[in-house]
Design an enzyme around this catalytic site. Structure first.
Site, PDB file in Angstrom:
ATOM      1  N   GLY B 148       0.877  -1.100  -0.229  1.00  0.00           N
ATOM      2  CA  GLY B 148      -0.008  -0.008  -0.179  1.00  0.00           C
ATOM      3  C   GLY B 148       0.676   1.379   0.068  1.00  0.00           C
ATOM      4  O   GLY B 148       1.909   1.236   0.653  1.00  0.00           O
ATOM      5  N   CYS B 149       0.429   2.401  -0.501  1.00  0.00           N
ATOM      6  CA  CYS B 149       1.276   3.527  -0.757  1.00  0.00           C
ATOM      7  C   CYS B 149       1.475   4.123   0.755  1.00  0.00           C
ATOM      8  O   CYS B 149       2.434   4.440   1.132  1.00  0.00           O
ATOM      9  CB  CYS B 149       0.603   4.524  -1.910  1.00  0.00           C
ATOM     10  SG  CYS B 149      -1.121   4.822  -1.381  1.00  0.00           S
ATOM     11  N   ASN B 150       0.218   4.118   1.531  1.00  0.00           N
ATOM     12  CA  ASN B 150       0.441   4.897   2.841  1.00  0.00           C
ATOM     13  C   ASN B 150       1.460   3.774   3.612  1.00  0.00           C
ATOM     14  O   ASN B 150       2.265   4.079   4.461  1.00  0.00           O
ATOM     15  CB  ASN B 150      -0.639   4.655   3.729  1.00  0.00           C
ATOM     16  CG  ASN B 150      -1.791   5.879   2.938  1.00  0.00           C
ATOM     17  OD1 ASN B 150      -1.271   6.907   2.494  1.00  0.00           O
ATOM     18  ND2 ASN B 150      -3.079   5.440   2.715  1.00  0.00           N
ATOM     19  N   ALA B 151       1.257   2.529   3.428  1.00  0.00           N
ATOM     20  CA  ALA B 151       1.936   1.318   3.916  1.00  0.00           C
ATOM     21  C   ALA B 151       3.370   1.692   3.659  1.00  0.00           C
ATOM     22  O   ALA B 151       4.274   1.607   4.666  1.00  0.00           O
ATOM     23  CB  ALA B 151       1.453   0.131   3.988  1.00  0.00           C
ATOM     24  N   THR B 153       4.948   4.356   2.986  1.00  0.00           N
ATOM     25  CA  THR B 153       5.543   5.650   3.620  1.00  0.00           C
ATOM     26  C   THR B 153       5.758   5.549   5.239  1.00  0.00           C
ATOM     27  O   THR B 153       6.922   5.738   5.717  1.00  0.00           O
ATOM     28  CB  THR B 153       4.397   6.807   3.404  1.00  0.00           C
ATOM     29  OG1 THR B 153       3.877   6.784   2.072  1.00  0.00           O
ATOM     30  CG2 THR B 153       4.997   8.154   3.540  1.00  0.00           C
TER      31      THR B 153
END
Lengths: 342, 342, 342, 342
Positions: B148-151, B153
């Protein structure tokens, strides 16, 4: 073979854009960066988005060692540029991004820029840098004068039409939507986010914008008679991009045919299918220019719309394209990256 | 040697971003593009910013000929992805950008995504795609599950700290500012310009965001005990970028030391000097992740901030980085472009 | 009866916002406007959005005739404000929007603002201007010190919780998303549209923001012991609005109950139903503050989110609300306009 | 005396804008709100920025009790509007915000809107709702047809010039920059923040925009001969505002004189000093229209620029201005709020 270049005025947006582009260029190496007001700082301090690059520290222009440098990009303010270039080694190839060498007639320069030209001799050797139309001259040139970003956009839409005689030369109206990076990194109230965002306004209305000097020079030359367009730029809340909506009198289909033919084989100019028209969101960060033609409901009238990124195709990308030619490199080298969307 | 790849789900933002990146890649060629709802259209119709490229027409997945294709990127919605991948040739290397193979425990998958996993056997061979931490496994893998992109970061900020034991595992607060392209090209009222622009709001507040499944899995694995972070994403009016502000308890200088050492030599992770912190405007369109550490005024507390582009380093750039490894290519190939600023 | 007011410092955003609000106020009339750097100009020149109003020309402060004026709003920079107010007639009621009279302890003032306080005697009579919590004192006051805009937002979320003892005082984390008008009309590179738009970054990280002086003062007073919150503001690409996401330890439902009770009957504070949370797009241009509470997945932890418009409820609206009380007018007069959406 | 009104179609932007304006109106009360697709919901659910107001719950139109209601605002899609209005009580005053009753000639309606008009009889009694030019008819009307928002902007710039015969009727070019709320709350890809932000493009190019029906009708009527303008709207990344840049042939000073005289005493139309021109950021959220005139460098050509807020003066503010007249109230009541800036 790798060529060494210097960027004078690397602390502004066009300077930073040159660094961005050249960082991925296989045959060009950045040997020196100047920025008088930020001399002594690293590019990472001035432009943190470039922190991953191993770049020379910013120096004053006086501290640049030009021996071994093949070409210099001058991304300096106009007037400063002519003073600096006058003193550079005569053997150095130069791509100037300022307005100083765009106008062949010193009187025209003085009219639009308010001061007498201080380097008239050098101006005589300058070639106007609209690559697609001055390719051979640029290849042979020592000094190339990059065009204005608005001037480039308008000319991509109109030059072939004026040359081909398919539009009325007395009724050309050019209405532009311009993103804010074209104004540079200057501290002005109307460029603040709180003022510009959610805003839209015209500027230099009525024929006072300096890029008109370029239109007048180039269009009159093409037409063999004076041509004066109407030109109203608008500032819109976006960072990159110019959308030029041109109102012309002529047959829309003939206009489209002329443009398609004129740009056949051009790597960076995309003529859209007849009836389609471009958006600045589709050219962001790239060296492409999209051009579209739509017929108006009134017979004999057409709308010709061109879009490009003012920092890339409108200035630093154009500059690199010209430098490629001047250095004997393939014209498109380092410039074929796709636009960034969304 | 050139490898041939297919992109399944090329009509969404991550699909288009893959095309943008691969178009400049010297050793990879796009052999097939699918997009079921837009099958029959050209990419230029779906994404006009790609009109300069010579690309295959969009087809249905069923119409893709996988013979001769070395690797497929799956940029499909979760659940669809597992169904599609189940039926792909077993010899095909796959980089999946969906959520379907990120969680090793099928029960965790069902908890966070609401449906039982439909391809449990395939999941067993999937490698979690956070390149910097699973490099060897990814190099050897047939199927890599993009994070995931948030994951991504959050993990870039916190993984080394958890491994090194320099922060309190029970009091980690992760507060994110997320640009809107992370939500995809989906037609929802709150993603309209008129609603989002001039807005800012939290979403999935209180621990309901699905990327928590990844944090729980990875952080617990690293710590050897359950770790549950608090995580609140906010939607902000920008197109690309995630800024993760992490509040941790630990010695700020020790934290900075750990991060510097952990990312030494990493081509894409830039640890800023102690006390500096990043902005999303400085990583836009690039595969870089900037990480900064600041000490709080209260002793024993630090703020760790990470920034990356959700579409590039957070998904499609990461996917290409992994594909490079899986194909035996240099990891950074096609990914070293500088960020676009402004 | 109509009261006459002066606005000192009318050429900044908070000054212009006061004019916007008072222009529709039935019982207050603008008798004088000062703006030293723009003296002699009309407000229409400085703020064209006010051109329809019949307003006094901007003068220097020295040229303001205070006879007949009931109340002055001082929208001046800190430090300047104390110098100006020291010399104003002692009979004049004053609402100060600067930071100069917010902190009761001159040592605290010097710590946060870097200079010794120059009007200690006057400071003694100043009342802290958070209307909902100092209503009686404000009604009786001659000098009211408007709060910081971030300080107001955080206090609306947390004051009742600290008073009621329902949260852990040692672990309060306040994470803010702040729109750019809070930085004023100042010419700084990072406030340019080209830099801020498509950006997001933290500032004053680690406990250096001056509004912490207010939090420390007020929260410690409420708690009867020192309270030091962690506070990280972020600048986001929007013009108006502050979203404060507060991470607290306590029972979420109890927290919601306390807030609902605390703000019962308050005309401007809207406590959302349990589990809902606010967006800045829903309070723009208004004097309302929306507060929401969500339980975290981890028991005993809650997220309390408050949203207000920094220029209205965070400064000029608050100032007018206080002025209404000081003049004996209904507190809500001229302030009940609905937010502007979209 | 207080009048009771209903808003049919209150779940769209123009409906919400009507609620915002009327909430502060001293003599009008909202008695009913309909929104078929959201019937049963509160306005706070559909538009959280209105949560502080005590409003009727949304119902279906069928469930509205029109007894006791003095006037209905119809903020419905065109075609739906004529069907609904046909069935409303004949005694009810109506301000329609749709396109259904703007064009007097049913053939013109069918040409521009693609379907035969279904309420030709009612159309006969409709008055065109451009208040400043149809004031007496509107005062006496039962049914007023609100104008298109682009149509209003263009007419404020050009009507007096056509009436006075000071411009060439055959060469009028109208170039518009339009904010996105004019497109309504519709779920379309090109209205997503990720697509529109950082974009700018023309639409309905070449004379296909429906508001041309209004221009043709009104300008031809004024001129006593057919007038066909060229009209190109552009979508820009802003929420509210229309900037109409009009290129005309005529004497700029004479044009300015005509406009100044035409709008003398008009409370909402501000003609700027000669040579100045407006910005949409200075009219946001207000009922004002700013008009400016600049002479072009080419003699006999002028640029006339008008700016207004599409949701206020361009639709809902205009509607309320008309309702005031129809109810015998002061025309400006509830409409004099200053614009919101920044």
């Amino acid at each position: 073979m790798t060529y060494k270049i210097a960027i004078l005025g690397a602390s502004g947006y066009t300077g930073a854009e040159l660094v961005r582009l050249i960082a991925s260029h296989p045959s060009i190496e950045i040997a020196a960066l100047s920025g008088n007001s930020k001399a002594g700082q690293s590019m990472a301090q001035v432009f943190p988005h470039l922190r991953h690059l191993d770049l020379p520290v910013l120096t004053t222009i006086a501290d640049v060692d030009f021996s071994g440098i093949d070409l210099a990009f001058c991304a300096l303010p106009h007037k400063t540029s002519q003073e600096v270039i006058s003193k550079l080694p005569k053997s150095l190839k130069i791509v100037d991004l300022s307005a100083d060498f765009r106008l062949r007639d010193p009187a025209a320069y003085e009219k639009w820029y308010g001061n007498p030209h201080g380097a008239v001799e050098i101006q005589k050797e300058a070639v106007y840098g609209l690559t697609e139309f001055y390719r051979d001259d640029i290849t042979a040139a020592r000094l190339v004068a990059g065009t204005g970003c608005n001037a480039a956009t308008g000319q991509f839409a109109l030059r072939p039409l004026i040359s081909a005689g398919v539009i009325d030369l007395d009724d050309i109206i050019m209405d532009l939507a311009c993103a804010v990076s074209g104004a540079g990194r200057s501290l002005k109230e109307n460029l603040l986010h709180a003022e510009l965002s959610e805003g839209a306004h015209a500027y230099a209305v009525g024929g006072t914008h300096r890029h008109l000097g370029e239109f007048d020079q180039e269009f009159s030359l093409l037409a063999g008679r004076p041509v004066e367009v109407q030109f109203t730029p608008h500032l819109i809340p976006a960072n990159r991009g110019i959308l030029a909506t041109n109102y012309v009198k002529g047959d829309a289909q003939a206009i489209h045919n002329v443009l398609e033919k004129a740009y056949e084989g051009e790597p960076f100019i995309e003529v859209l299918p007849f009836g389609e028209h471009p958006s600045i969101r589709h050219i962001r960060g790239s060296n492409f220019c999209h051009v579209g033609v739509v017929a108006d409901r009134r017979a004999g009238r057409a709308i010709v719309i061109a879009a490009l990124d003012n920092l890339t195709k409108g200035s630093s990308g154009q500059a690199l394209q010209n430098a490629n030619l001047m250095l004997g490199l393939p014209e498109t080298e380092g410039l074929m990256m796709a636009p960034l969307f969304p």
